[in-house]
Design a protein around this motif. Structure first.
Motif, mmCIF file in Angstrom:
data_model
loop_
_atom_site.group_PDB
_atom_site.id
_atom_site.type_symbol
_atom_site.label_atom_id
_atom_site.label_comp_id
_atom_site.label_asym_id
_atom_site.label_seq_id
_atom_site.Cartn_x
_atom_site.Cartn_y
_atom_site.Cartn_z
ATOM 1 N N TYR A 54 -3.543 11.527 5.476
ATOM 2 C CA TYR A 54 -3.753 10.218 6.073
ATOM 3 C C TYR A 54 -2.634 9.247 5.662
ATOM 4 O O TYR A 54 -2.238 9.192 4.502
ATOM 5 C CB TYR A 54 -5.106 9.615 5.634
ATOM 6 C CG TYR A 54 -5.115 8.160 5.969
ATOM 7 C CD1 TYR A 54 -5.217 7.756 7.297
ATOM 8 C CD2 TYR A 54 -4.870 7.197 5.005
ATOM 9 C CE1 TYR A 54 -5.103 6.430 7.648
ATOM 10 C CE2 TYR A 54 -4.758 5.861 5.337
ATOM 11 C CZ TYR A 54 -4.872 5.491 6.662
ATOM 12 O OH TYR A 54 -4.735 4.179 7.013
ATOM 13 N N HIS A 64 -9.299 6.656 2.473
ATOM 14 C CA HIS A 64 -9.733 6.929 3.845
ATOM 15 C C HIS A 64 -10.970 7.822 3.916
ATOM 16 O O HIS A 64 -11.008 8.805 4.654
ATOM 17 C CB HIS A 64 -8.574 7.502 4.677
ATOM 18 C CG HIS A 64 -8.509 6.923 6.064
ATOM 19 N ND1 HIS A 64 -8.891 7.625 7.174
ATOM 20 C CD2 HIS A 64 -8.138 5.698 6.510
ATOM 21 C CE1 HIS A 64 -8.733 6.859 8.256
ATOM 22 N NE2 HIS A 64 -8.280 5.687 7.875
ATOM 23 N N ARG A 110 -13.627 -5.554 3.588
ATOM 24 C CA ARG A 110 -12.509 -5.408 4.525
ATOM 25 C C ARG A 110 -12.879 -5.567 5.997
ATOM 26 O O ARG A 110 -12.132 -5.188 6.895
ATOM 27 C CB ARG A 110 -11.837 -4.046 4.294
ATOM 28 C CG ARG A 110 -11.056 -4.070 3.010
ATOM 29 C CD ARG A 110 -10.173 -2.899 2.768
ATOM 30 N NE ARG A 110 -9.717 -2.155 3.901
ATOM 31 C CZ ARG A 110 -8.674 -2.490 4.669
ATOM 32 N NH1 ARG A 110 -7.988 -3.581 4.422
ATOM 33 N NH2 ARG A 110 -8.325 -1.715 5.676
ATOM 34 N N ARG A 156 0.858 -1.187 0.000
ATOM 35 C CA ARG A 156 0.000 0.000 0.000
ATOM 36 C C ARG A 156 0.891 1.233 0.000
ATOM 37 O O ARG A 156 1.857 1.295 0.769
ATOM 38 C CB ARG A 156 -0.877 -0.004 1.256
ATOM 39 C CG ARG A 156 -1.913 1.085 1.259
ATOM 40 C CD ARG A 156 -2.673 1.148 2.579
ATOM 41 N NE ARG A 156 -2.103 2.147 3.459
ATOM 42 C CZ ARG A 156 -2.748 2.679 4.493
ATOM 43 N NH1 ARG A 156 -3.970 2.307 4.799
ATOM 44 N NH2 ARG A 156 -2.163 3.588 5.247
ATOM 45 N N ASP A 215 -5.215 3.807 -0.004
ATOM 46 C CA ASP A 215 -6.346 4.050 0.902
ATOM 47 C C ASP A 215 -6.750 5.520 0.823
ATOM 48 O O ASP A 215 -5.968 6.411 1.171
ATOM 49 C CB ASP A 215 -5.918 3.696 2.331
ATOM 50 C CG ASP A 215 -7.089 3.663 3.302
ATOM 51 O OD1 ASP A 215 -8.193 4.128 2.929
ATOM 52 O OD2 ASP A 215 -6.894 3.180 4.433
ATOM 53 N N GLU A 260 -13.613 -1.489 6.613
ATOM 54 C CA GLU A 260 -12.919 -1.578 7.897
ATOM 55 C C GLU A 260 -13.723 -0.968 9.039
ATOM 56 O O GLU A 260 -13.521 -1.336 10.192
ATOM 57 C CB GLU A 260 -11.520 -0.963 7.818
ATOM 58 C CG GLU A 260 -11.515 0.536 7.626
ATOM 59 C CD GLU A 260 -10.111 1.115 7.524
ATOM 60 O OE1 GLU A 260 -9.266 0.500 6.859
ATOM 61 O OE2 GLU A 260 -9.879 2.177 8.117
ATOM 62 N N GLU A 293 -9.116 1.944 -1.759
ATOM 63 C CA GLU A 293 -9.844 1.617 -0.522
ATOM 64 C C GLU A 293 -10.652 2.792 0.006
ATOM 65 O O GLU A 293 -10.171 3.939 -0.034
ATOM 66 C CB GLU A 293 -8.808 1.180 0.510
ATOM 67 C CG GLU A 293 -9.379 0.857 1.878
ATOM 68 C CD GLU A 293 -8.270 0.491 2.849
ATOM 69 O OE1 GLU A 293 -7.218 -0.024 2.424
ATOM 70 O OE2 GLU A 293 -8.463 0.735 4.061
ATOM 71 N N ASP A 294 -11.825 2.510 0.535
ATOM 72 C CA ASP A 294 -12.679 3.515 1.183
ATOM 73 C C ASP A 294 -12.688 4.835 0.421
ATOM 74 O O ASP A 294 -12.384 5.895 0.990
ATOM 75 C CB ASP A 294 -12.215 3.745 2.631
ATOM 76 C CG ASP A 294 -12.557 2.562 3.534
ATOM 77 O OD1 ASP A 294 -13.517 1.836 3.229
ATOM 78 O OD2 ASP A 294 -11.858 2.369 4.538
HETATM 79 MG MG LIG Z 1 -8.153 1.867 5.592
#
Ligand SMILES: [Mg+2]
Ligand SMILES: O=C(O)C(=O)C[C@H](O)[C@H](O)CO
Length: 402
Positions: free
Chosen positions: A159, A212, A283, A147, A210, A262, A236-237
């Motif tokens: 982030y 986030h 996730r 990642r 990510d 998550e 991701e997200d």
């Molecule tokens: Mg994450």
């Protein structure tokens, strides 16, 4: 067999962790992770004050019945505190059941579907070249998936990127740190990072990123589209997922694979995302989604729609969660990948474990149970130290998603 006692252990070896330990009249014990980053004591109290009194005298083998008892019996279903507490009980009971059988936990789930679990660590740097170097460090150690997160020019913090020379850790002491965010700068910058990573390392390694939760659906669609040439393993997200329907918009615009979950704690949080095939990876993980028992239900639903697992594995999930997750990962038929953020050495000392890493894969180990324990004497040397996750604001001061 009967449960004779249970207790919560809160410890801070590098960061805070909450652990439930269950003891039985046959001398077998089991441990479960109950850590909810920044809200640890809420789960500790939920367990100590409301759950443990109901466990004493119960048969630890009745995992499903205990799960239903704690879920339906609470009346107030779902939510991260409830589901993390249930997860801790569930994980400890699976640990006891597997120890009683003298088998590693994955054997109790149905046995291996694969030898090891493909994992990805976190590489992050203040700028593109530093991030490229950190990715290279992980590839040199044998990781096949990494990642990548990078500092954004013009934004002081972002982030997933460490402050100074310290390893990245989201929670900070004192009241929540406030960070500033600019979607415009981020959207323009991120494709440059992945263009450079592909230029340096080619298309062999898997790269993940990510977001986030920081984009609106149409912004996420734009990002996904702009990252398509670099063929990410996942984005991701990309946007907050309370409104599961919103992901339809992202999906209509991009073939960059999407991973979400998550912060989910129940199958109902991801049911529409899965059934409408709006995501590619789910996730949810052991500690925040009701333990092995509930995670299995989510994975089975996902398998019907070719959605694969990609469990959360940040350092705020304890090695107990990691161990249990790895047993799950080597069993679950629709496995995708497992996050492995790598705990600090002091965390590993407090939680001795059987799992190992080799050549990009992790292996849960062959000892009976999930293979992770807590050294209570050592844990007592690291008392709870309150810390919060940061909050995020746009440049005009509007509170945003961290
Ligand atoms: Mg994450
Ligand atoms: O590991 C990830 O993908 C994360 O997003 C980590 C989260 O920020 C962290 O677990 C919050 O406690």
């Amino acid at each position: 067999m009967k449960i004779t006692s249970a207790r919560v252990i809160v410890t801070c070896p590098g960061r805070n962790f909450v652990t439930l330990k269950i003891e039985t009249d046959e001398g077998l014990t089991g441990v479960g992770d109950a850590t909810l980053n920044g809200r640890e004591l809420a789960v500790a109290s939920y367990l100590t004050d409301h759950v443990i009194p109901c466990l004493i005298g119960r048969d630890p083998h009745r995992i499903e019945d205990t799960w239903q008892y704690l879920y339906r019996g609470a009346y107030w279903r779902r939510g991260p505190v409830t589901m993390s507490a249930i997860a801790a009980v569930d994980t400890a009971l699976w640990d006891i059941k597997a120890k009683a059988a003298g088998l590693p936990l994955y054997q109790m789930l149905g046995g291996r579907s694969r030898d090891g679990a493909l994992v990805y660590p976190h590489a992050n740097g203040a700028d593109i070249e530093e991030t490229v170097d950190r990715v290279g460090d992980f590839l040199a150690k044998g990781f096949k998936a990494v990642r990548a997160q990078c500092g954004i020019p013009g934004i002081a913090t972002t982030y997933g990127v460490a402050h100074g020379s310290k390893f990245y850790e989201p929670a900070t002491k004192g009241l929540p740190e406030e960070q500033i965010w600019s979607t415009e700068r981020y959207l323009d910058f991120v494709p440059k990072l992945f263009a450079r990573l592909r230029e340096v390392y080619g298309f062999g390694p898997h790269f993940l990123h990510d977001v986030h939760h920081r984009l609106t659906p149409i912004e996420a669609a734009r990002l996904g589209k702009s990252l398509e040439p670099y063929r990410l393993f996942w984005m991701e997200d990309p946007s907050p997922a309370e409104n599961q329907e919103a992901f339809r918009l992202i999906r209509q615009h991009t073939v960059t694979p999407i991973a979400v979950g998550e912060v989910f704690n129940s199958i109902h949080d991801c049911r529409e995302l899965i059934q409408n095939q709006l995501i590619d990876y789910i996730r949810t993980t052991v500690v925040h989604a009701g333990g092995i028992t509930h995670l299995r239900r989510i994975a089975d639903l996902a398998s019907l729609y070719q959605v694969r697992t990609g469990s959360h594995g940040a350092t705020d999930l304890s090695p107990i969660c990691m161990g249990a997750a790895l047993h799950f990962d080597v069993w679950v038929p629709n496995f995708g990948i497992q996050e492995y953020m790598i705990h600090a050495p002091v965390t590993d000392e407090v939680f001795p474990h059987a799992y190992t890493f080799q050549d990009g894969y992790m292996f849960p180990g062959e000892v009976p149970g999930h293979g992770v324990d807590i050294d209570e004497r050592l844990a007592a040397e690291y008392p709870y130290d309150p810390a919060y996750l940061p909050v995020c604001r746009l440049e005009d001061g509007t509170l945003w998603n961290w």
